[in-house]
Motif scaffolding. Structure first.
Motif, PDB file in Angstrom:
ATOM      1  N   LEU A  36       0.871  -1.180   0.000  1.00 31.24           N
ATOM      2  CA  LEU A  36       0.000   0.000   0.000  1.00 31.24           C
ATOM      3  C   LEU A  36       0.902   1.222   0.000  1.00 31.24           C
ATOM      4  CD1 LEU A  36      -2.684  -0.964   2.687  1.00 31.24           C
ATOM      5  CD2 LEU A  36      -3.000  -0.817   0.222  1.00 31.24           C
ATOM      6  N   MET A  37       0.608   2.173  -0.868  1.00 27.92           N
ATOM      7  CA  MET A  37       1.376   3.419  -0.838  1.00 27.92           C
ATOM      8  C   MET A  37       0.998   4.178   0.426  1.00 27.92           C
ATOM      9  SD  MET A  37       3.242   3.302  -3.421  1.00 27.92           S
ATOM     10  CE  MET A  37       3.996   4.872  -3.012  1.00 27.92           C
ATOM     11  N   SER A  38       1.996   4.651   1.139  1.00 25.12           N
ATOM     12  CA  SER A  38       1.715   5.503   2.296  1.00 25.12           C
ATOM     13  C   SER A  38       0.992   6.756   1.829  1.00 25.12           C
ATOM     14  CB  SER A  38       3.017   5.957   2.954  1.00 25.12           C
ATOM     15  OG  SER A  38       3.633   4.907   3.595  1.00 25.12           O
ATOM     16  N   ASP A  39       0.140   7.264   2.694  1.00 24.65           N
ATOM     17  CA  ASP A  39      -0.439   8.575   2.414  1.00 24.65           C
ATOM     18  C   ASP A  39       0.715   9.575   2.305  1.00 24.65           C
ATOM     19  OD1 ASP A  39      -1.651  11.205   2.924  1.00 24.65           O
ATOM     20  OD2 ASP A  39      -3.454  10.028   3.246  1.00 24.65           O
ATOM     21  N   ALA A  40       0.630  10.478   1.323  1.00 24.22           N
ATOM     22  CA  ALA A  40       1.737  11.427   1.085  1.00 24.22           C
ATOM     23  C   ALA A  40       2.113  12.197   2.351  1.00 24.22           C
ATOM     24  CB  ALA A  40       1.351  12.382  -0.035  1.00 24.22           C
ATOM     25  N   LYS A  41       1.114  12.440   3.206  1.00 28.03           N
ATOM     26  CA  LYS A  41       1.440  13.265   4.386  1.00 28.03           C
ATOM     27  C   LYS A  41       2.304  12.502   5.407  1.00 28.03           C
ATOM     28  CE  LYS A  41      -3.031  12.702   6.851  1.00 28.03           C
ATOM     29  NZ  LYS A  41      -3.918  12.094   5.862  1.00 28.03           N
ATOM     30  N   TYR A  42       2.443  11.181   5.214  1.00 33.07           N
ATOM     31  CA  TYR A  42       3.300  10.401   6.115  1.00 33.07           C
ATOM     32  C   TYR A  42       4.577   9.922   5.419  1.00 33.07           C
ATOM     33  CZ  TYR A  42      -1.077  10.158   8.728  1.00 33.07           C
ATOM     34  OH  TYR A  42      -2.223  10.469   9.396  1.00 33.07           O
ATOM     35  N   SER A  43       4.849  10.419   4.213  1.00 32.77           N
ATOM     36  CA  SER A  43       5.940   9.841   3.431  1.00 32.77           C
ATOM     37  C   SER A  43       7.313  10.067   4.076  1.00 32.77           C
ATOM     38  CB  SER A  43       5.928  10.379   2.005  1.00 32.77           C
ATOM     39  OG  SER A  43       6.117  11.765   2.045  1.00 32.77           O
ATOM     40  N   PHE A  44       7.413  11.042   4.975  1.00 31.90           N
ATOM     41  CA  PHE A  44       8.710  11.319   5.617  1.00 31.90           C
ATOM     42  C   PHE A  44       8.747  10.819   7.063  1.00 31.90           C
ATOM     43  CE2 PHE A  44       7.165  14.656   8.410  1.00 31.90           C
ATOM     44  CZ  PHE A  44       5.967  15.000   7.793  1.00 31.90           C
ATOM     45  N   VAL A  45       7.678  10.155   7.500  1.00 33.29           N
ATOM     46  CA  VAL A  45       7.586   9.755   8.916  1.00 33.29           C
ATOM     47  C   VAL A  45       8.138   8.343   9.097  1.00 33.29           C
ATOM     48  CG1 VAL A  45       5.995   9.350  10.837  1.00 33.29           C
ATOM     49  CG2 VAL A  45       5.543  11.211   9.222  1.00 33.29           C
ATOM     50  N   SER A  46       9.112   8.206   9.990  1.00 35.52           N
ATOM     51  CA  SER A  46       9.639   6.879  10.318  1.00 35.52           C
ATOM     52  C   SER A  46       9.788   6.784  11.834  1.00 35.52           C
ATOM     53  CB  SER A  46      11.006   6.659   9.663  1.00 35.52           C
ATOM     54  OG  SER A  46      11.953   7.538  10.243  1.00 35.52           O
ATOM     55  N   SER A  47       9.804   5.553  12.335  1.00 33.34           N
ATOM     56  CA  SER A  47       9.971   5.358  13.783  1.00 33.34           C
ATOM     57  C   SER A  47      11.287   5.974  14.250  1.00 33.34           C
ATOM     58  CB  SER A  47       9.967   3.863  14.119  1.00 33.34           C
ATOM     59  OG  SER A  47       8.753   3.276  13.742  1.00 33.34           O
ATOM     60  N   SER A  48      12.346   5.790  13.468  1.00 32.61           N
ATOM     61  CA  SER A  48      13.650   6.280  13.933  1.00 32.61           C
ATOM     62  C   SER A  48      13.692   7.814  13.987  1.00 32.61           C
ATOM     63  CB  SER A  48      14.789   5.719  13.079  1.00 32.61           C
ATOM     64  OG  SER A  48      14.479   5.855  11.731  1.00 32.61           O
ATOM     65  N   LEU A  49      13.102   8.482  12.987  1.00 33.25           N
ATOM     66  CA  LEU A  49      13.080   9.956  13.029  1.00 33.25           C
ATOM     67  C   LEU A  49      12.211  10.466  14.174  1.00 33.25           C
ATOM     68  CD1 LEU A  49      12.852  11.474   9.427  1.00 33.25           C
ATOM     69  CD2 LEU A  49      14.662  11.744  11.128  1.00 33.25           C
ATOM     70  N   VAL A  50      11.084   9.790  14.390  1.00 33.81           N
ATOM     71  CA  VAL A  50      10.182  10.192  15.479  1.00 33.81           C
ATOM     72  C   VAL A  50      10.930  10.119  16.819  1.00 33.81           C
ATOM     73  CG1 VAL A  50       8.212   9.338  16.838  1.00 33.81           C
ATOM     74  CG2 VAL A  50       7.965   9.709  14.373  1.00 33.81           C
ATOM     75  N   LYS A  51      11.697   9.037  17.011  1.00 34.64           N
ATOM     76  CA  LYS A  51      12.442   8.884  18.278  1.00 34.64           C
ATOM     77  C   LYS A  51      13.503   9.985  18.406  1.00 34.64           C
ATOM     78  CE  LYS A  51      13.161   4.483  17.397  1.00 34.64           C
ATOM     79  NZ  LYS A  51      13.480   3.046  17.409  1.00 34.64           N
ATOM     80  N   GLU A  52      14.214  10.241  17.312  1.00 35.72           N
ATOM     81  CA  GLU A  52      15.281  11.249  17.370  1.00 35.72           C
ATOM     82  C   GLU A  52      14.700  12.624  17.715  1.00 35.72           C
ATOM     83  OE1 GLU A  52      17.985  11.194  14.060  1.00 35.72           O
ATOM     84  OE2 GLU A  52      18.763  13.177  14.551  1.00 35.72           O
ATOM     85  N   VAL A  53      13.636  12.998  17.008  1.00 32.14           N
ATOM     86  CA  VAL A  53      13.023  14.316  17.239  1.00 32.14           C
ATOM     87  C   VAL A  53      12.509  14.416  18.683  1.00 32.14           C
ATOM     88  CG1 VAL A  53      11.062  15.789  16.583  1.00 32.14           C
ATOM     89  CG2 VAL A  53      12.458  14.697  14.806  1.00 32.14           C
ATOM     90  N   PHE A  54      11.848  13.347  19.132  1.00 37.39           N
ATOM     91  CA  PHE A  54      11.247  13.371  20.472  1.00 37.39           C
ATOM     92  C   PHE A  54      12.306  13.539  21.559  1.00 37.39           C
ATOM     93  CE2 PHE A  54       9.649  11.185  24.279  1.00 37.39           C
ATOM     94  CZ  PHE A  54       8.492  11.927  24.489  1.00 37.39           C
ATOM     95  N   PHE A  55      13.382  12.764  21.464  1.00 35.50           N
ATOM     96  CA  PHE A  55      14.378  12.800  22.538  1.00 35.50           C
ATOM     97  C   PHE A  55      15.285  14.033  22.457  1.00 35.50           C
ATOM     98  CE2 PHE A  55      12.833   8.508  23.035  1.00 35.50           C
ATOM     99  CZ  PHE A  55      12.667   8.469  24.412  1.00 35.50           C
ATOM    100  N   LEU A  56      15.192  14.756  21.345  1.00 31.97           N
ATOM    101  CA  LEU A  56      15.890  16.055  21.265  1.00 31.97           C
ATOM    102  C   LEU A  56      14.925  17.198  21.591  1.00 31.97           C
ATOM    103  CD1 LEU A  56      18.123  15.391  18.133  1.00 31.97           C
ATOM    104  CD2 LEU A  56      18.862  15.552  20.510  1.00 31.97           C
ATOM    105  N   GLY A  57      13.739  16.862  22.055  1.00 32.86           N
ATOM    106  CA  GLY A  57      12.810  17.880  22.551  1.00 32.86           C
ATOM    107  C   GLY A  57      11.790  18.378  21.546  1.00 32.86           C
ATOM    108  N   GLY A  58      11.735  17.784  20.359  1.00 34.75           N
ATOM    109  CA  GLY A  58      10.765  18.230  19.346  1.00 34.75           C
ATOM    110  C   GLY A  58       9.369  17.667  19.596  1.00 34.75           C
ATOM    111  N   ASP A  59       8.402  18.271  18.932  1.00 34.95           N
ATOM    112  CA  ASP A  59       7.001  17.859  19.083  1.00 34.95           C
ATOM    113  C   ASP A  59       6.671  16.781  18.052  1.00 34.95           C
ATOM    114  OD1 ASP A  59       4.300  17.617  19.506  1.00 34.95           O
ATOM    115  OD2 ASP A  59       3.777  19.510  18.499  1.00 34.95           O
ATOM    116  N   VAL A  60       6.361  15.571  18.531  1.00 37.64           N
ATOM    117  CA  VAL A  60       6.037  14.488  17.592  1.00 37.64           C
ATOM    118  C   VAL A  60       4.546  14.155  17.594  1.00 37.64           C
ATOM    119  CG1 VAL A  60       8.353  13.479  17.649  1.00 37.64           C
ATOM    120  CG2 VAL A  60       6.604  12.639  19.247  1.00 37.64           C
ATOM    121  N   ALA A  61       3.751  14.983  18.274  1.00 36.45           N
ATOM    122  CA  ALA A  61       2.303  14.715  18.350  1.00 36.45           C
ATOM    123  C   ALA A  61       1.650  14.533  16.975  1.00 36.45           C
ATOM    124  CB  ALA A  61       1.608  15.814  19.150  1.00 36.45           C
TER     125      ALA A  61
END
Ligand code: PNS
Length: 171
Positions: free
Chosen positions: A125-150
């Motif tokens: 299934l093609m990911s929805d375009a709005k999630y095309s840059f979202v990965s578990s590893s990026l989410v973790k990196e952003v979160f632990f550096l204080g970014g908003d991953v909501a």
């Protein structure tokens, strides 16, 4: 064959590390649940990824909360070869999401190997375009550096991540 007699009982497996589940994963799950009779979201206990951020138990609990609204979806896990798990579960199809072309390059050989081992096809299934840059590893990196991953993870995942960060800070 009339449309009434088309079989609709296929059991699909969506495997992944889900460390943690993202909104992109959940979107694939919701769409696949509308296509297949039953969908098993299978967390791979992957010895190659030795340092998952979340325990298997945490990942299973987060996933179960996130798919609670989908009656034909269940969460499970396995060790070892996906091909063996497919056979044990009598699954007809593997589901994977594709975000970008680079995903396709690695997924193609994986799909061919899985088909060779198990005779089970992988449907993408093609990911929805709005999630095309979202990965578990990026989410973790952003979160632990204080970014908003909501915007990128379901609420139960954000809650568990926040608890995890608090626990790590206390160490
Ligand atoms: O979420 P991920 O980490 O990108 O998922 C990759 C995964 C876990 C689906 C893949 O590594 C896998 O299927 N592992 C199971 C072991 C296996 O069967 N390996 C051979 C694949 S051809």
């Amino acid at each position: 064959m009339s449309s009434d007699s088309v079989p609709h009982g296929s059991r699909a497996i969506y495997p992944g590390s889900f460390d943690p589940l993202t909104n992109g994963h959940l979107d694939v799950i919701e769409r696949a649940a509308g296509v297949f009779g039953e969908l098993i979201v299978a967390i791979v206990v992957n010895p190659q990824k030795r340092n998952p951020m979340f325990t298997l138990d945490d990942r299973e609990k987060m996933l179960a909360r996130c798919v609670a609204h989908l009656p034909n979806v269940r969460v499970s896990h396995f060790r070892g070869l996906l091909a063996d798990y497919l056979k044990a579960q009598q699954a007809d199809v593997i589901v994977k999401g594709l975000r970008v072309v680079s995903d396709f390059e690695s997924e193609m050989s994986t799909a061919l190997m899985n088909r060779s081992l198990s005779n089970v096809d992988t449907l993408f299934l093609m990911s929805d375009a709005k999630y095309s840059f979202v990965s578990s590893s990026l989410v973790k990196e952003v979160f632990f550096l204080g970014g908003d991953v909501a915007p990128f993870v379901p609420a139960p995942v954000l809650e568990t991540m926040t608890l995890k960060r608090t626990a790590l800070k206390g160490k």
